[in-house]
Design an enzyme around this catalytic site. Structure first.
Site, mmCIF file in Angstrom:
data_model
loop_
_atom_site.group_PDB
_atom_site.id
_atom_site.type_symbol
_atom_site.label_atom_id
_atom_site.label_comp_id
_atom_site.label_asym_id
_atom_site.label_seq_id
_atom_site.Cartn_x
_atom_site.Cartn_y
_atom_site.Cartn_z
ATOM 1 N N GLY A 139 0.748 -1.247 -0.070
ATOM 2 C CA GLY A 139 -0.016 0.006 0.132
ATOM 3 C C GLY A 139 0.899 1.257 0.025
ATOM 4 O O GLY A 139 1.886 0.934 0.226
ATOM 5 N N CYS A 140 0.278 2.433 -0.102
ATOM 6 C CA CYS A 140 0.845 3.630 -0.409
ATOM 7 C C CYS A 140 1.631 3.954 1.028
ATOM 8 O O CYS A 140 2.704 4.110 0.967
ATOM 9 C CB CYS A 140 0.023 4.730 -0.741
ATOM 10 S SG CYS A 140 -1.288 4.910 0.301
ATOM 11 N N TYR A 141 0.932 4.082 2.133
ATOM 12 C CA TYR A 141 1.512 4.204 3.524
ATOM 13 C C TYR A 141 2.569 3.143 3.950
ATOM 14 O O TYR A 141 3.622 3.629 4.364
ATOM 15 C CB TYR A 141 0.332 4.438 4.479
ATOM 16 C CG TYR A 141 -0.471 5.653 4.724
ATOM 17 C CD1 TYR A 141 0.092 7.005 4.548
ATOM 18 C CD2 TYR A 141 -1.809 5.512 4.391
ATOM 19 C CE1 TYR A 141 -0.784 8.217 4.525
ATOM 20 C CE2 TYR A 141 -2.763 6.674 4.524
ATOM 21 C CZ TYR A 141 -2.296 7.708 4.529
ATOM 22 O OH TYR A 141 -2.792 8.994 4.539
#
Lengths: 354, 354, 354, 354
Positions: free
Chosen positions: A157-159
């Site tokens: 994911g991005c985070y």
């Protein structure tokens, strides 16, 4: 040219995949599927494509029939489960951008996402899509791909990507204080909230505003803990800020008492050695801090590291484009590795300098 | 009407003071001093004042002669030292917005600001300007003012205000784990960087960008530690985001093993009891998070509190307008208390709803 | 205190009315009606009200029963028609913010809004709500109000207000070239597009973007033509820019051959004389241009005027807050006149200086 | 590979040239000159280049000695005059982005820029750099280049490019009403104001603000008049809006009485025929309006055209990236033509879709 399809092409991550793949030297985008926009030219929904491509969105069924070798899934969480199974059965390699194949422990998935994980066999074999930290799994996936075997990549994911790139060099070196909790406070642009119009994504809500959200409950928490081996020891707080693309994660890590790390210089040396040979990660000079604007539109990550002698801690910061290295860029990077292309194929561009 | 002057009136905090004081029911702004803009109408430099006031900036010397009773100093750090001494000697009460009278230990000031503290006697007597946490000192200052004695108030900085309002209820209740470090990651709008044009405040640097700055070295660190009694145990990282006003601080605090705090409900109860009777602080409902846009243009603070059972931590968030409760608003609130006015005089307004 | 209700209080104009009325010295807000949010505290939907008011939205039916003397209608176009009739019948004065009572020629209304005008009698008697240009009608409305007669005010729209304030002094002086077309290009912030989330108001659509819309077809065209007596001679193009509040209209007007206007100085003199005694309109100095940020949150308008000797034209610019002088502020100004209060009651505030 | 240098490489247009040239398939950037930053790595001033290039800025003198064939001048107005002469004398082709070689009548240049034009011979021979409208001149420049003769291209400015692309099809078809004035109101992002920090480019001035500037006096006025043959008949008003890149020009043109143009469809047909074969200009569908975000980072222009039967006018809109098609992109397009490369070499990219 490897034939590729994008499922969920009309969302923000999906359309960024389309943007990258249309210019990819080794992959041919043969279908951009979106049941809701099927039949509509891409350039109608996203006028940046006017004059660039005449391609129109197709249905998911049409995309399944497109004889692709690689399928990128930019679908909502849980929707990828059965889709991946079906496409794998049809002989495609699946690069999944959802959370469905990220958490290796299916029970953790079920706890945080609230649905049963129905594809445990696929999950078990899935490679984790964060090449700088899990290169070996992707190399094995390439082997399987070469032998014509089923492959699923569950992209980070991005985070988790920004946070882990900032934290991993220190943690993998064993320098984190034993048992310590790690605090990751991250800030994202609004593309991270998705394309669906809502009160939350209304310009007049987000503009000139800052807020935290998902405090103590964000689903990226267990993913980051898995990546970094921090089970039960991460406090992750995401924030929303008024910008479009860009994600910055600030990770505060207490040092082990016996950690032989006494200065910013040594911390930096550690980080630079760690990312040696990684074409997309830049460790900035001492005193420099990553700026998200420097990586927007790219698959690059900028990492800064600071050493706090007062508290014997390291504060590491990671900046990415949440739709680039945080989603579509990383997916293409994984596909490049999978297919044996140069890791940077189609991902060479620099951010606009200003 | 108490006669007031603003020294350093042309900067962002100074002009916000002017904005508040022009509409204050109990104070009369008799001089807005700025040597660099002296003679220029306020409305020329700040056209929001067109049709509102004909006042022009005056020189500092003119302001000194204006027979004011209260002087607000919105000067750069270190410039307030001698100015405060001079004005106190001339019989004015001084409300200082700089850092010069905040740090009670002059050696800490000298270490972080790199200059000698030349007004130690004044410093010793100075009240700390954060009424919700240091009301007693301000009450004493009011007593001294009533007796015609010298008074200096060193108002809290913007980051310290938001961070401390978020953290103090838990820490003052003794619920922080003994010896634990506290992590405060805060985000500010660009007015916090001041009026001076620079590469850093250029629209094209800040817009669509996020970055940390002053990592491990920001001068608000010792101030927050002093307020919260956290000497050597705070890791504070400020960030810059593309908005004009607004500051959000996210504070992560590990709980003491024996802390009798087991839910968000009890945390919230604690916070609400703590801020009972404080007109400017709102503790939001469980699950709500402060948004800086809700307090812009006001002296208000919104505080959110979340409880993390997994890590036994509390994540508290505080939102303010950095020029309001973080600077000019708080200064006027302190002056109100000093002069015996209603604490909210001139500070009643709500933020624009959208 | 005059008792007031707001119908449609949860939209952007409605909530700005609530914001103003809660602090109004002569009016008491007795009901904020929104059928969709009825029962919900204002502070829940708009957290800027937290700690400011405990008021909750009520139903329209409840508001009708609230024994108000003045009703502000912040309803969608066409919805005000029957509502106004009903409230007038119940003895309330109606201040309508929609377009339903602006266009004096019902057939023009029907042509541009596509619905029959069902309240022609009310329309005929309605005052036009743009006090600086139609003060006499509002004075007559005050007379009627004083006699207990029915009153409807159809407040000017946001673009018509800014455009007309910029153009009227020249046009009413008869200096426009006979038969000439006038070009008004205006730019609005996103609050002008309303509260409803849509692709168009999504942050990621609007941010870092500029576009024209409603080109040649915007419904404010006939309204501006009516105000300025320009039937069939206005080309009006609105634009959307990435800001929240603020509206700027740039009006280009060819001068009559015999117009005795030969310089910026004389143009400015004309404009200043025209707005003599208008508390909300500032004509800026020669060479200065209005900035929307100088009027945000207020009922003020800044007007700039430039003279082009090359083409014998005047370019006049008008800046307002589209929710202030362009909507809620102007409605309250009209209500003040209607009720015989000071025109500026509740509308005194200045914009934030920065 | 043609060897290219950029003079003035540290400004916004200059660094965008560097960005494009580093990835150009036919040109090699051999020097990026900036006396003020000489010696500093590009990546230090513009961190988007970190990991992309190790190039450092050099002095202008060093760049002169770099044996380049093409020199791009991104210098302030008037500074290009002598520099161009010198480089031409040294055998380089000069692509000038300043205004110094745009205005064919030197006396007009002297009137609007306030300095003598010292290079009239070069000016006379200079090609005008707006390929879609002045292709023949550029083709002749290519011939001269092929013969080893001196070549100077004076590239069109940002506002002239967007305005002229929107207006030219109608005007060149002779459909403008004889003697009519044309109104062009344009809006630009802040990169158009340049890199130098000033009160005007401070984030807190520009953000949440709209204003016109240079009203009746902007120097692009005579340039647009020259391009469109509108001497003394253009009223041009530029505006500044809070975005980084992007420029939109809205041009209102009264139709000749006998113009055989009776609908949006015929207007559009005219425009599409005009831009047939132009790889960078898209004429949008009827009812669609250009959005600057669709062209940011590219050399593309989107043009919209609307027909107003009421006033017998056409309102045409043109959107570009002011640093792309409005500056660096166009310069490279001109260089491509000059050198005989594919016109789109190095300029193929699409804007980010969101």
């Amino acid at each position: 040219m490897v034939r590729a399809v994008v499922m969920g092409a009309s969302g923000f991550a999906g359309i960024q995949l389309v943007h990258i793949l249309l210019a990819h030297p080794e992959m041919e985008l043969v279908a951009a599927a979106s049941d809701s926009l099927a039949g509509q030219p891409l350039a109608k929904a996203y006028p940046a494509f006017a004059g660039i491509t005449d391609l129109a969105f197709c249905t998911v069924e049409e995309a399944k029939a497109a004889e692709a070798e690689v399928a990128f899934l930019a679908l909502p969480h849980t929707a990828s489960l059965s889709m991946a199974a079906e496409l794998v059965a049809a002989g495609m390699a699946v690069i999944d951008l959802s959370a469905d194949f990220r958490l290796k422990d299916a029970s953790v998935y079920e706890q945080w996402y609230g649905v049963p994980h129905t594809e445990r066999a696929l999950l078990e074999g899935a490679a984790f899509g964060l090449p700088e930290l899990f290169g070996e799994g992707l190399a094995q996936a390439h082997e399987r791909w070469s032998r014509g075997e089923a492959v699923v990549v569950g992209c980070a994911g991005c985070y988790p990507t920004a946070t882990s790139l900032a934290a991993a060099p220190l943690i993998r070196a064993g320098l984190l204080r034993a048992g310590a909790t790690v605090v990751a406070d991250a800030i994202s642009g609004v593309t991270g909230a998705g394309k669906k119009p809502s009160a939350r994504t209304h310009f007049c809500t987000v503009n000139e505003n800052l807020s935290a959200y998902g405090v103590t409950t964000h689903r990226h928490t267990p993913e980051i803990e898995q990546i970094l081996g921090l089970q039960g020891r991460l406090i992750f707080t995401p924030h929303l800020a008024p910008l479009q693309r860009g994600l910055l994660s600030t990770v505060t890590m207490p040092l082990a008492d016996d950690a032989e790390l006494a200065s910013i210089a040594s911390a930096q040396e550690l980080y630079r050695a760690f990312y040696e040979g990684c074409p997309f990660v830049e460790v900035l000079d001492a005193g420099e801090q990553p700026q998200t604007s420097s990586v927007v539109g790219t698959n690059r990550a900028h990492v800064g590291v600071a050493f706090d002698g007062r508290t014997r801690s390291v504060v590491a910061t990671g900046a990415i484009d949440n739709l680039g290295k945080g989603a579509a860029g990383q997916a293409v990077q994984c596909a490049n590795i999978l297919c044996g292309f140069d890791e940077t194929a189609g991902l060479e561009g620099a951010a606009l300098p200003v």
